[in-house]
Design an enzyme around this catalytic site. Structure first.
Site, short mmCIF file in Angstrom:
data_model
loop_
_atom_site.label_atom_id
_atom_site.label_comp_id
_atom_site.label_asym_id
_atom_site.label_seq_id
_atom_site.Cartn_x
_atom_site.Cartn_y
_atom_site.Cartn_z
N SER A 182 0.85 -1.19 0.00
CA SER A 182 0.00 0.00 0.00
C SER A 182 0.89 1.23 0.00
O SER A 182 2.01 1.20 0.50
CB SER A 182 -0.89 0.01 1.24
OG SER A 182 -1.47 1.28 1.42
N TYR A 190 -1.14 0.41 10.72
CA TYR A 190 -1.30 -0.22 9.41
C TYR A 190 -0.14 0.13 8.49
O TYR A 190 0.46 -0.73 7.85
CB TYR A 190 -2.63 0.26 8.79
CG TYR A 190 -2.90 -0.24 7.39
CD1 TYR A 190 -3.36 -1.53 7.16
CD2 TYR A 190 -2.72 0.61 6.29
CE1 TYR A 190 -3.62 -1.97 5.86
CE2 TYR A 190 -2.99 0.18 5.00
CZ TYR A 190 -3.43 -1.11 4.79
OH TYR A 190 -3.70 -1.55 3.53
N1 LIG Z 1 -8.81 -1.22 0.21
C1 LIG Z 1 -7.80 -0.36 0.18
O1 LIG Z 1 -7.98 0.85 0.22
C2 LIG Z 1 -6.41 -0.87 0.06
C3 LIG Z 1 -5.42 0.04 -0.29
C4 LIG Z 1 -4.11 -0.40 -0.40
C5 LIG Z 1 -3.81 -1.71 -0.13
N2 LIG Z 1 -4.79 -2.59 0.22
C6 LIG Z 1 -4.40 -3.96 0.52
O2 LIG Z 1 -4.93 -4.85 -0.43
C7 LIG Z 1 -5.18 -6.10 0.18
C8 LIG Z 1 -6.60 -6.54 -0.13
O3 LIG Z 1 -7.51 -5.61 0.40
P1 LIG Z 1 -9.01 -5.44 -0.07
O4 LIG Z 1 -9.21 -4.05 -0.44
O5 LIG Z 1 -9.34 -6.49 -1.05
O6 LIG Z 1 -9.78 -5.67 1.30
P2 LIG Z 1 -10.59 -6.93 1.83
O7 LIG Z 1 -11.66 -7.27 0.87
O8 LIG Z 1 -10.97 -6.63 3.21
O9 LIG Z 1 -9.55 -8.08 1.81
C9 LIG Z 1 -8.69 -8.40 2.85
C10 LIG Z 1 -8.73 -9.89 3.03
O10 LIG Z 1 -7.80 -10.27 4.01
C11 LIG Z 1 -8.39 -11.31 4.78
N3 LIG Z 1 -7.83 -11.42 6.11
C12 LIG Z 1 -7.85 -10.50 7.08
N4 LIG Z 1 -7.23 -11.00 8.18
C13 LIG Z 1 -6.86 -12.26 7.88
C14 LIG Z 1 -6.20 -13.28 8.61
N5 LIG Z 1 -5.81 -13.10 9.87
N6 LIG Z 1 -5.95 -14.45 8.01
C15 LIG Z 1 -6.37 -14.66 6.74
N7 LIG Z 1 -6.98 -13.71 6.00
C16 LIG Z 1 -7.23 -12.53 6.56
C17 LIG Z 1 -9.84 -10.93 4.87
O11 LIG Z 1 -10.58 -12.11 5.15
P3 LIG Z 1 -12.13 -12.05 5.51
O12 LIG Z 1 -12.82 -11.94 4.18
O13 LIG Z 1 -12.37 -13.32 6.20
O14 LIG Z 1 -12.32 -10.82 6.35
C18 LIG Z 1 -10.11 -10.37 3.50
O15 LIG Z 1 -10.59 -11.35 2.61
C19 LIG Z 1 -4.90 -5.93 1.65
O16 LIG Z 1 -3.58 -6.39 1.92
C20 LIG Z 1 -4.94 -4.44 1.82
O17 LIG Z 1 -4.15 -4.04 2.91
C21 LIG Z 1 -6.09 -2.18 0.30
#
Ligand SMILES: NC(=O)c1ccc[n+]([C@@H]2O[C@H](COP(=O)([O-])OP(=O)(O)OC[C@H]3O[C@@H](n4cnc5c(N)ncnc54)[C@H](OP(=O)(O)O)[C@@H]3O)[C@@H](O)[C@H]2O)c1
Ligand SMILES: Cc1cc2nc3c(=O)[nH]c(=O)nc-3n(C[C@H](O)[C@H](O)[C@H](O)COP(=O)(O)OP(=O)(O)OC[C@H]3O[C@@H](n4cnc5c(N)ncnc54)[C@H](O)[C@@H]3O)c2cc1C
Lengths: 253, 516
Positions: free
Chosen positions: A146, A159
């Site tokens: 990120s 974070y």
């Molecule tokens: N959204 C943003 O603005 C953004 C920006 C930059 C980077 N990112 C990064 O991109 C990645 C994906 O994010 P996203 O936007 O797709 O959000 P998301 O839909 O919330 O995806 C995050 C996933 O991580 C899983 N997770 C959380 N804790 C976990 C654990 N302890 N063990 C196994 N799985 C776990 C969650 O599982 P559950 O479905 O069971 O909750 C969820 O499916 C993340 O690394 C995030 O930090 C996101």
């Protein structure tokens, strides 16, 4: 196998229910991907992700349990998956939690949970993955980092620091893998509208899971090592890194 | 000829650090090596075994089949790595470097039949036998390919319209398979012979082959050159005139669009007899048959980036077209210049930079010339730098179920990798080729989809059945094979057998010499 334009035929996702990961699956499925394994926390979201992958046209989709903080189990999980599927062309590291900065910065357990999930747990899984990729002689390890990790902000440093750790680790691992046929791509999205950011005011240059997925595919095509989404953030953050501390401190969330 | 038996493959061959070779007292030395094809895309690391003798190659195949060598990801042969994509790669598995098998074991200078090791290059065959009055029956656009690679891809030359593919001139070969080594000839076991011709190494390692060479009086050709103003013009000339020539090829300027689309230079020729040559050469028959390949230049490891862009390429093409004579008849050209104009510049594939490039080559039937026009048109529109495209006419198809040639038009052009949407664009071109009943060439391929591939090669099942006869457990594997579903990795393959530690590192080994 990965073809000359960087497209994988098989994909393992750590954090299989992630919205961004689901968009990536849809993108690669529209190209060459035929096998997808979604490793994630069991629940309706994971089941739904399996359905989405199927309807995107992936022939073989499977969900397996993956808990990022269950570090003891990572070696065995990765071993059994690579054995069973005969390897993967691409591994996408997508798990992550945003945490609750205001609470976490006063809560040892909350802080540790964010960092263990986003950094320690994933780094542990990644070394197991890297060894298998090295043995199979090729592969792409794609890590969702990120821009929050480019420079930790007052409003978001738990974070941010976890992403900084993951990002630095991934780059080092990429260097360790040079010459083995395996490469690592770090993806640094800005604010992505979706579940993780629900209820938050979109930051400037906010993007979507679909746009992140397109950038990932594009990055594979040109064998990129670092990808910003949107691309302009590369330059924005080149500047941000040099904003004086007193000013940086006041950057909103 | 005293070319040392060093592998002359100028692609990436850096020895991978931290991969210890097995210190086994018996068995071959294996060295983890990063390999690519000529296009330098999709690298993968494999354990390379140097087949210093056919027995070593056969033993390696047997050892992999028995699980004594490698980590369960199979074995494939490699020649000089001149296929563009991933055909001579085997990620995580074993690769047999066949270039050591370059001895001549039998020669009959009366009939032109020669028996050589499969690692013998066509260049060395020419160096040896042209002065003796014998030339290879089929040569590709580079002489730096091995006999094994020529058989495995069942290559074609500018004479396909009259002589067919390479394997049509192979009278016998020796094949090391997981079920033993056998001699295969087109009469005794036509199925296996023709599954091997065009089978991209997936039926076994060819260790030796007997070829029927063709007689020549000199190392020159008499060449007619003409400029054609557009695609209709060049196709018309080829349809009406090719039969009168032994060799024919048209070079198309892909930068020319609109009414000039397909403008090209057509070069056709026949082997020159001694009597055809100018007096000076005629007086010295030894010189008239001399064959001395020369490298004029070598592209540095890191050429200036951006060397190939639409501007430079456009300028080059314009110059080249204007330089070609409007019409010239019966001019003597040496074989090297006529057949292998690019071989004078070693490692020219580096010009495309670190991302590499690919070649798109397809064939469509005689009545599908429109497909050729549309492909050139679409690629010209996105302005993907390509020097020249090569247009040839094939004669009747060859018997191999995976052999590429079929009667009609074949177009080949180079494209740099990295352009957004290149993959998608080529998929769409494949749609057209499939709809026209055509196919793409596996020796050049690095990206075709399985669905397209299966539609292009309807005799795939027949080929698979023959392969299963000699390799029932699917031990012969390559990256191309995995990509296209010709072979697959079973469960449990490529478990790391060692935790790589600095102590076990072979980092001290220098990367292999890149001699050409
Ligand atoms: N959204 C943003 O603005 C953004 C920006 C930059 C980077 N990112 C990064 O991109 C990645 C994906 O994010 P996203 O936007 O797709 O959000 P998301 O839909 O919330 O995806 C995050 C996933 O991580 C899983 N997770 C959380 N804790 C976990 C654990 N302890 N063990 C196994 N799985 C776990 C969650 O599982 P559950 O479905 O069971 O909750 C969820 O499916 C993340 O690394 C995030 O930090 C996101
Ligand atoms: C500049 C250029 C021009 C070309 N022009 C033409 C052309 O005009 N016509 C044409 O048909 N092709 C052409 N080619 C392609 C080339 O002829 C083929 O790819 C050929 O197979 C390369 O031979 P190689 O020895 O380099 O084999 P590699 O590229 O090393 O291997 C190619 C295939 O052959 C198999 N193989 C190699 N050795 C053996 C063996 N001993 N036993 C079993 N299998 C083996 C490999 O497994 C692999 O599948 C051209 C290539 C270049 C770079």
């Amino acid at each position: 196998m990965i073809d000359a334009v960087g497209q994988p035929q098989s994909l393992l996702v750590l954090g299989g229910a992630s919205e961004i990961a689901q968009a990536v699956v849809a993108s690669v499925a529209g190209r060459r991907c035929r096998t997808v394994v979604l490793a994630g926390r069991e629940g309706p979201r994971l089941t739904e992700a399996v359905e989405r992958a199927r309807s995107a046209g992936v022939d073989q989709v499977e969900a397996v349990r993956f808990e990022a903080t269950d570090i003891e189990g990572h070696g065995e999980l990765v071993r059994s998956l690579f054995d069973r599927f005969g390897g993967f062309d691409m591994v996408l590291v997508a798990a992550g939690v945003l945490g609750d900065q205001q609470a976490d910065e006063h809560d040892p357990v909350g802080t540790a949970r964010v960092i263990t999930t986003n950094f320690t747990g994933l780094a542990a899984a990644m070394v197991a993955v890297a060894d298998r990729l090295r043995a199979q002689g090729y592969g792409r390890l794609v890590v969702l980092s990120s821009v929050a990790g480019d420079r930790a902000r007052r409003a978001n440093f738990v974070y941010g620091s976890s992403k900084a750790g993951l990002d630095a680790f991934s780059q080092g691992l990429g260097d360790a893998l040079a010459g083995t046929g395996v490469s690592v791509m770090v993806v640094r999205p800005g604010f992505v509208k979706g579940r993780m950011t629900e209820g938050m005011d979109p930051a400037p240059f906010a993007t979507t899971p679909e746009a992140v997925a397109e950038s990932v595919v594009r990055g594979l095509e040109r064998d990129a090592q670092v990808v910003y989404v949107p691309g302009v953030l590369r330059w924005v953050f080149a500047v941000m890194r040099h904003v004086p501390r007193t000013l940086w401190r006041r950057m909103p969330a | 000829m005293t070319t040392p038996a060093t592998p002359a493959t100028p692609e990436q061959r850096a020895t991978v650090p931290a991969a210890p070779s097995s210190p086994a007292p018996s068995g071959p030395v294996v060295v983890r090596t990063l390999l690519t094809g000529w296009g330098r895309t999709a690298p993968s690391a494999a354990d390379v075994v140097e087949a210093v003798h056919p027995d070593v190659a056969a033993a390696a195949v047997a050892d992999v089949a028995a699980g004594r060598l490698g980590s369960g990801r199979g074995i494939i042969a490699r020649g000089m790595g001149r296929s563009y994509g991933d055909a001579a790669q085997n990620a995580g598995g074993v690769v047999v470097d066949g270039t050591w098998m370059d001895s001549v074991t039998a020669v009959d200078l009366e009939t032109g039949h020669v028996t050589v090791g499969a690692g013998t290059s066509l260049e060395s065959l020419m160096e040896r036998f042209v002065p003796q009055g014998w030339f290879v029956p089929v040569t590709p656009g580079t002489r730096q390919v091995t006999v094994g690679g020529a058989i495995a891809a069942d290559i074609h030359g500018k004479n396909h319209h009259r002589d067919g593919s390479f394997a049509c001139h192979v009278t016998s070969l020796t094949l090391a398979t997981p079920s033993g080594t056998r001699r295969v000839d087109p009469e005794g076991d036509p199925e296996l012979f023709w599954a091997t011709a065009g089978g991209m190494g997936l039926t076994g390692v060819v260790t030796e082959a007997t070829l029927a060479m063709i007689p020549v009086e000199t190392s020159y050709l008499l060449v007619d050159t003409e400029r054609a103003r557009d695609l209709d013009d060049v196709m018309e000339r080829m349809v009406t005139g090719d039969d009168g020539y032994h060799y024919s090829v048209a070079w198309i300027d892909c930068q020319a669009t609109g009414a000039r689309l397909g403008r090209s230079v057509l070069t056709r020729g026949d082997h020159a007899r001694l009597a055809d040559l100018p007096t000076k050469l005629r007086a010295d028959p030894r010189r008239a048959r001399a064959f001395v390949p020369r490298t004029l230049a070598t592209v540095p490891v890191t050429p200036p980036s951006g060397l190939l862009n639409p501007l430079t390429v456009g300028a080059f093409n314009e110059l080249w077209f204007r330089k070609a004579p409007r019409r010239e008849v019966g001019r003597p050209h040496h074989m090297t210049g006529f057949f292998h104009p690019l071989d004078g510049v070693a490692a020219w594939n580096r010009l495309y930079g670190s991302r590499g490039f690919l070649q798109y080559q397809f064939v469509v039937g005689d009545d599908q010339g429109e497909v050729v026009r549309r492909v050139i048109g679409r690629l010209a529109k996105v302005r993907l730098a390509s020097f020249l495209a090569v247009l040839k006419r094939f004669g009747p198809g060859d018997p191999g179920p995976l052999s590429f040639p079929m009667p009609g038009w074949t177009l080949a052009l180079d494209l740099p990798v990295g352009h957004p949407g290149l993959g998608r664009l080529l998929d769409e071109l494949d749609d057209e080729v499939v709809a026209a009943g055509g196919r793409i060439y596996l020796a050049k391929d690095s990206r075709v989809s399985r669905d397209h591939f299966e539609a292009m090669y309807p005799r795939l099942a027949e080929w698979k059945a023959t392969r299963a006869r000699v390799d029932p457990d699917g031990v012969l594997r390559s990256d191309l094979g995995r990509r296209l579903g010709l072979c697959e990795d079973g469960p449990g393959s490529a478990a790391p057998t060692h935790a790589p530690t600095p102590a076990a590192s072979r980092a001290a080994d220098p990367p292999r010499e890149q001699t050409r």
